[in-house]
Design a protein around this motif. Sequence first.
Motif, PDB file in Angstrom:
ATOM      1  N   SER A 141      -2.371  -6.003   2.300  1.00 36.29           N
ATOM      2  CA  SER A 141      -3.580  -5.284   1.872  1.00 36.29           C
ATOM      3  C   SER A 141      -3.285  -3.789   1.987  1.00 36.29           C
ATOM      4  N   ILE A 142      -3.457  -3.091   0.880  1.00 37.06           N
ATOM      5  CA  ILE A 142      -3.239  -1.635   0.883  1.00 37.06           C
ATOM      6  C   ILE A 142      -4.526  -0.989   0.379  1.00 37.06           C
ATOM      7  N   THR A 143      -5.114  -0.161   1.220  1.00 36.87           N
ATOM      8  CA  THR A 143      -6.458   0.350   0.904  1.00 36.87           C
ATOM      9  C   THR A 143      -6.492   1.883   0.854  1.00 36.87           C
ATOM     10  N   PRO A 144      -7.473   2.430   0.133  1.00 33.25           N
ATOM     11  CA  PRO A 144      -7.618   3.885   0.026  1.00 33.25           C
ATOM     12  C   PRO A 144      -8.579   4.433   1.080  1.00 33.25           C
ATOM     13  N   TRP A 145      -8.895   5.706   0.952  1.00 35.16           N
ATOM     14  CA  TRP A 145      -9.653   6.381   2.004  1.00 35.16           C
ATOM     15  C   TRP A 145     -11.141   6.543   1.705  1.00 35.16           C
ATOM     16  N   ILE A 150     -15.000  -1.600   3.901  1.00 29.34           N
ATOM     17  CA  ILE A 150     -15.455  -2.682   3.010  1.00 29.34           C
ATOM     18  C   ILE A 150     -14.330  -3.123   2.071  1.00 29.34           C
ATOM     19  N   LEU A 151     -13.476  -2.196   1.687  1.00 28.52           N
ATOM     20  CA  LEU A 151     -12.391  -2.586   0.773  1.00 28.52           C
ATOM     21  C   LEU A 151     -11.382  -3.489   1.476  1.00 28.52           C
ATOM     22  N   LEU A 152     -11.247  -3.325   2.799  1.00 29.52           N
ATOM     23  CA  LEU A 152     -10.414  -4.261   3.565  1.00 29.52           C
ATOM     24  C   LEU A 152     -11.078  -5.649   3.605  1.00 29.52           C
ATOM     25  N   PRO A 170      -4.039   0.636   6.141  1.00 32.48           N
ATOM     26  CA  PRO A 170      -5.082   1.545   5.650  1.00 32.48           C
ATOM     27  C   PRO A 170      -4.465   2.841   5.109  1.00 32.48           C
ATOM     28  N   ALA A 171      -5.279   3.666   4.475  1.00 32.30           N
ATOM     29  CA  ALA A 171      -4.808   4.977   4.004  1.00 32.30           C
ATOM     30  C   ALA A 171      -4.545   5.871   5.217  1.00 32.30           C
ATOM     31  N   PRO A 172      -3.571   6.759   5.126  1.00 27.92           N
ATOM     32  CA  PRO A 172      -3.207   7.591   6.285  1.00 27.92           C
ATOM     33  C   PRO A 172      -4.346   8.472   6.811  1.00 27.92           C
ATOM     34  N   THR A 173      -5.276   8.849   5.947  1.00 29.99           N
ATOM     35  CA  THR A 173      -6.333   9.753   6.424  1.00 29.99           C
ATOM     36  C   THR A 173      -7.552   9.011   6.976  1.00 29.99           C
ATOM     37  N   ALA A 217      -2.595  -6.988  -2.432  1.00 30.53           N
ATOM     38  CA  ALA A 217      -3.982  -6.704  -2.810  1.00 30.53           C
ATOM     39  C   ALA A 217      -4.158  -5.200  -2.628  1.00 30.53           C
ATOM     40  N   PHE A 218      -4.186  -4.497  -3.736  1.00 32.57           N
ATOM     41  CA  PHE A 218      -4.141  -3.033  -3.685  1.00 32.57           C
ATOM     42  C   PHE A 218      -5.423  -2.427  -4.243  1.00 32.57           C
ATOM     43  N   THR A 219      -5.963  -1.459  -3.541  1.00 35.70           N
ATOM     44  CA  THR A 219      -7.018  -0.604  -4.102  1.00 35.70           C
ATOM     45  C   THR A 219      -6.574   0.833  -3.923  1.00 35.70           C
ATOM     46  N   ALA A 223      -2.232   5.750 -10.703  1.00 40.62           N
ATOM     47  CA  ALA A 223      -0.828   6.181 -10.623  1.00 40.62           C
ATOM     48  C   ALA A 223      -0.074   5.345  -9.586  1.00 40.62           C
ATOM     49  N   THR A 224      -0.661   5.156  -8.406  1.00 35.88           N
ATOM     50  CA  THR A 224       0.010   4.349  -7.381  1.00 35.88           C
ATOM     51  C   THR A 224       0.011   2.878  -7.788  1.00 35.88           C
ATOM     52  N   GLY A 225      -1.063   2.431  -8.413  1.00 38.11           N
ATOM     53  CA  GLY A 225      -1.148   1.040  -8.866  1.00 38.11           C
ATOM     54  C   GLY A 225       0.013   0.669  -9.781  1.00 38.11           C
ATOM     55  N   LYS A 227       2.974   1.964  -9.703  1.00 36.20           N
ATOM     56  CA  LYS A 227       4.179   1.830  -8.857  1.00 36.20           C
ATOM     57  C   LYS A 227       4.162   0.482  -8.138  1.00 36.20           C
ATOM     58  N   VAL A 228       2.988   0.082  -7.686  1.00 38.77           N
ATOM     59  CA  VAL A 228       2.863  -1.203  -6.980  1.00 38.77           C
ATOM     60  C   VAL A 228       3.299  -2.333  -7.907  1.00 38.77           C
ATOM     61  N   MET A 229       2.826  -2.265  -9.139  1.00 38.08           N
ATOM     62  CA  MET A 229       3.138  -3.327 -10.101  1.00 38.08           C
ATOM     63  C   MET A 229       4.639  -3.385 -10.390  1.00 38.08           C
ATOM     64  N   LEU A 241      -4.997  -5.371  -8.576  1.00 41.32           N
ATOM     65  CA  LEU A 241      -5.041  -3.914  -8.573  1.00 41.32           C
ATOM     66  C   LEU A 241      -6.471  -3.479  -8.876  1.00 41.32           C
ATOM     67  N   GLU A 242      -7.073  -2.792  -7.930  1.00 40.76           N
ATOM     68  CA  GLU A 242      -8.392  -2.189  -8.144  1.00 40.76           C
ATOM     69  C   GLU A 242      -8.150  -0.692  -8.204  1.00 40.76           C
ATOM     70  N   LEU A 243      -8.221  -0.134  -9.396  1.00 41.20           N
ATOM     71  CA  LEU A 243      -7.719   1.240  -9.575  1.00 41.20           C
ATOM     72  C   LEU A 243      -8.833   2.228  -9.932  1.00 41.20           C
ATOM     73  N   GLY A 244      -8.446   3.301 -10.555  1.00 42.00           N
ATOM     74  CA  GLY A 244      -9.381   4.397 -10.803  1.00 42.00           C
ATOM     75  C   GLY A 244     -10.350   4.108 -11.935  1.00 42.00           C
ATOM     76  N   GLY A 245     -11.299   5.000 -12.096  1.00 38.50           N
ATOM     77  CA  GLY A 245     -12.274   4.850 -13.172  1.00 38.50           C
ATOM     78  C   GLY A 245     -12.771   6.204 -13.642  1.00 38.50           C
ATOM     79  N   ASN A 246     -13.403   6.201 -14.812  1.00 42.27           N
ATOM     80  CA  ASN A 246     -14.066   7.412 -15.303  1.00 42.27           C
ATOM     81  C   ASN A 246     -15.362   6.963 -15.968  1.00 42.27           C
ATOM     82  N   GLN A 373     -12.515  12.871 -11.524  1.00 39.93           N
ATOM     83  CA  GLN A 373     -12.641  14.031 -10.630  1.00 39.93           C
ATOM     84  C   GLN A 373     -12.681  13.605  -9.161  1.00 39.93           C
ATOM     85  N   PHE A 374     -13.296  12.453  -8.871  1.00 44.63           N
ATOM     86  CA  PHE A 374     -13.378  11.935  -7.500  1.00 44.63           C
ATOM     87  C   PHE A 374     -13.885  13.000  -6.520  1.00 44.63           C
ATOM     88  N   GLY A 375     -15.007  13.573  -6.878  1.00 47.73           N
ATOM     89  CA  GLY A 375     -15.639  14.600  -6.057  1.00 47.73           C
ATOM     90  C   GLY A 375     -17.046  14.837  -6.584  1.00 47.73           C
TER      91      GLY A 375
HETATM   92  P1  NAD Z   1      -3.766   6.263  -3.470  1.00 46.29           P
HETATM   93  O1  NAD Z   1      -3.294   5.456  -4.623  1.00 46.29           O
HETATM   94  O2  NAD Z   1      -3.208   7.601  -3.261  1.00 46.29           O
HETATM   95  O3  NAD Z   1      -3.546   5.484  -2.095  1.00 46.29           O
HETATM   96  C1  NAD Z   1      -4.035   4.191  -1.876  1.00 46.29           C
HETATM   97  C2  NAD Z   1      -3.158   3.494  -0.849  1.00 46.29           C
HETATM   98  O4  NAD Z   1      -1.849   3.309  -1.386  1.00 46.29           O
HETATM   99  C3  NAD Z   1      -2.970   4.248   0.459  1.00 46.29           C
HETATM  100  O5  NAD Z   1      -3.041   3.324   1.525  1.00 46.29           O
HETATM  101  C4  NAD Z   1      -1.561   4.805   0.328  1.00 46.29           C
HETATM  102  O6  NAD Z   1      -0.927   5.036   1.567  1.00 46.29           O
HETATM  103  C5  NAD Z   1      -0.872   3.712  -0.434  1.00 46.29           C
HETATM  104  N1  NAD Z   1       0.340   4.115  -1.159  1.00 46.29           N
HETATM  105  C6  NAD Z   1       0.767   5.363  -1.476  1.00 46.29           C
HETATM  106  N2  NAD Z   1       1.905   5.303  -2.181  1.00 46.29           N
HETATM  107  C7  NAD Z   1       2.204   3.998  -2.329  1.00 46.29           C
HETATM  108  C8  NAD Z   1       3.254   3.297  -2.992  1.00 46.29           C
HETATM  109  N3  NAD Z   1       4.210   3.922  -3.661  1.00 46.29           N
HETATM  110  N4  NAD Z   1       3.256   1.958  -2.948  1.00 46.29           N
HETATM  111  C9  NAD Z   1       2.274   1.284  -2.315  1.00 46.29           C
HETATM  112  N5  NAD Z   1       1.253   1.894  -1.669  1.00 46.29           N
HETATM  113  C10 NAD Z   1       1.211   3.233  -1.679  1.00 46.29           C
HETATM  114  O7  NAD Z   1      -5.354   6.285  -3.660  1.00 46.29           O
HETATM  115  P2  NAD Z   1      -6.419   7.151  -2.840  1.00 46.29           P
HETATM  116  O8  NAD Z   1      -6.287   8.556  -3.294  1.00 46.29           O
HETATM  117  O9  NAD Z   1      -6.318   6.798  -1.400  1.00 46.29           O
HETATM  118  O10 NAD Z   1      -7.799   6.526  -3.380  1.00 46.29           O
HETATM  119  C11 NAD Z   1      -8.531   7.032  -4.441  1.00 46.29           C
HETATM  120  C12 NAD Z   1      -8.354   6.190  -5.685  1.00 46.29           C
HETATM  121  O11 NAD Z   1      -8.709   4.829  -5.422  1.00 46.29           O
HETATM  122  C13 NAD Z   1      -9.248   6.611  -6.829  1.00 46.29           C
HETATM  123  O12 NAD Z   1      -8.514   6.620  -8.033  1.00 46.29           O
HETATM  124  C14 NAD Z   1     -10.319   5.522  -6.875  1.00 46.29           C
HETATM  125  O13 NAD Z   1     -10.949   5.389  -8.123  1.00 46.29           O
HETATM  126  C15 NAD Z   1      -9.542   4.337  -6.480  1.00 46.29           C
HETATM  127  N6  NAD Z   1     -10.413   3.265  -5.991  1.00 46.29           N
HETATM  128  C16 NAD Z   1     -10.580   2.147  -6.751  1.00 46.29           C
HETATM  129  C17 NAD Z   1     -11.448   1.146  -6.343  1.00 46.29           C
HETATM  130  C18 NAD Z   1     -11.656  -0.101  -7.172  1.00 46.29           C
HETATM  131  O14 NAD Z   1     -12.209  -1.069  -6.656  1.00 46.29           O
HETATM  132  N7  NAD Z   1     -11.228  -0.133  -8.422  1.00 46.29           N
HETATM  133  C19 NAD Z   1     -12.142   1.287  -5.141  1.00 46.29           C
HETATM  134  C20 NAD Z   1     -11.950   2.447  -4.382  1.00 46.29           C
HETATM  135  C21 NAD Z   1     -11.075   3.426  -4.818  1.00 46.29           C
END
Ligand code: NAD
Length: 470
Positions: A141-145, A150-152, A170-173, A217-219, A223-225, A227-229, A241-246, A373-375
């Motif tokens: 499980s790799i999660t964002p900040w 809840i994402l975990l 979890p995310a480093p921050t 299971a990545f969120t 861009a990182t998604g 790389k994961v794939m 992959l649960e990734l970004g949106g606009n 923009q994520f802000g």
């Molecule tokens: P990020 O992609 O920078 O980091 C996410 C996680 O991936 C972190 O734990 C990070 O340490 C890890 N990571 C970094 N490099 C990696 C690599 N090469 N291989 C594998 N893991 C790596 O994302 P972020 O900035 O933490 O989060 C914000 C983004 O997440 C936004 O784009 C947002 O839309 C998206 N998001 C999507 C959903 C969804 O359900 N679709 C939910 C929340 C956030």
Amino acid sequence: MTHDYKLLINGKLVPGASEFDVVNPATGDAFAKCPKADVDLLEQAVKAAKDAFKDWSKRPVDERAEMVGKLSEALEARADEFARLLTAEQGKPLDQAMYEVMGAIFTLRAFAGMRLEQRTLRDEDGNKVIEHRTPLGVVASITPWNFPLILLMNKLGPCLVTGNTMVAKPAPTTPLTTLLFGELANEILPAGVLNIVCDENELGPLMTSHPDIAKVAFTGSTATGKKVMQSAAESVKRVTLELGGNDAAIVMDDVDPKMVAQKVYEGAMKNAGQICVAIKRAYVPEAMYDEFCDELAKLAKDTVVDEGMKQGAQVGPVQNKMQYEKVKEFLADAREKGKVIAGGEALDRPGYFIAPTVVRDLPEDAKVVQEEQFGPVLPVLKYNDIDDVIARANDSEYGLAGTVWGKDLKRAMDVAMRIDSGTVWVNQHLAIDANIPFRGSKQSGMGGELGLEGLYEYTQPHVVNSVPLE
Ligand code: NAD
């Protein structure tokens, strides 16, 4: 706060190979130390999860589900503590942190009640075909900040109920709520079923390419998604992959602008705009554009921006320095290309605060319209023709969610049906529910989370096709 946070490996709370600072985004100051795993500790975690899989996968599903239910109860018993820690590390106002904690509790509980039944696909003339689902093995499980807790749980609930084990990162921050959860999980789960490692962005690639990890299971960001794939391709790992949106909000011409402006504003500014499905651009009929923009600007100016711990805070800081700098670039673009009618600047105080910003009269190709923009920055665009606005909403590499706001429900639903995204909410926002599947289209993701489909993602279909021996 002087809690001694530990990694969770093989049923033991262990120190890291080193440690790093966790910063409170409301002050910019470090307030806790996070244990950091090295490659050796990651290997120990993967091995523990692999070993634990043998027993865990064979336990009756009801036993596994009961433990997931217990995790939910344990979290509920300490909800206040988790909410406060979440605000400290993530920045969101305390009421929003509590909302996330309650969502995490509900999600675990919902998954504890879900089952994947064996299906008989054929039973005729002696030919019996059954399909059942088997667990995959070790899940990373790799999660964002933005929603660390809840994402975990969106991953852990289905992972455990279906008989997999996990290594969570979890995310480093925002590592602390995950580590605190590890402490309570360690009282409930057998050793090795859940392992938690922390990093400063180094471990992800090692996890996604690890031969003993069956699924990622990545969120996180698109861009990182990608790389994961790529990295998971080597061993044909399962990935979600649960990734970004606009996400676009389309406001129909029959609404009360004042009422809907309030809802759109909240959809854009909650969690300081750092929600994958936040409203990231709003399309408003030209006839009500001025009134709608004025109302948004008023709401932005009236918003209480403050530390999440302060009572009454509505918008907290951006979560980390890097994102803060990124949002400032969006502000510069917005100021140059459009007319900023509220906010537009970072606040002159410590921490990563950005004034809630509303921008009008932008061209469609402005950065803040095209990119995520994520802000707390909302671009507002005008339209005259419904087909045109649907085309503009769909003209994006993303397809996560979207909203349509209209009094005539049938018309609003018709528009929603034409939005190319995984979810469209009509007259509501963020109606995410553990029982309803959630997934992104286009570059917003692959596979899905939540609902029964969320469970399927953690299993392999297994078909047994038999005839009598004649
Ligand atoms: P990020 O992609 O920078 O980091 C996410 C996680 O991936 C972190 O734990 C990070 O340490 C890890 N990571 C970094 N490099 C990696 C690599 N090469 N291989 C594998 N893991 C790596 O994302 P972020 O900035 O933490 O989060 C914000 C983004 O997440 C936004 O784009 C947002 O839309 C998206 N998001 C999507 C959903 C969804 O359900 N679709 C939910 C929340 C956030």
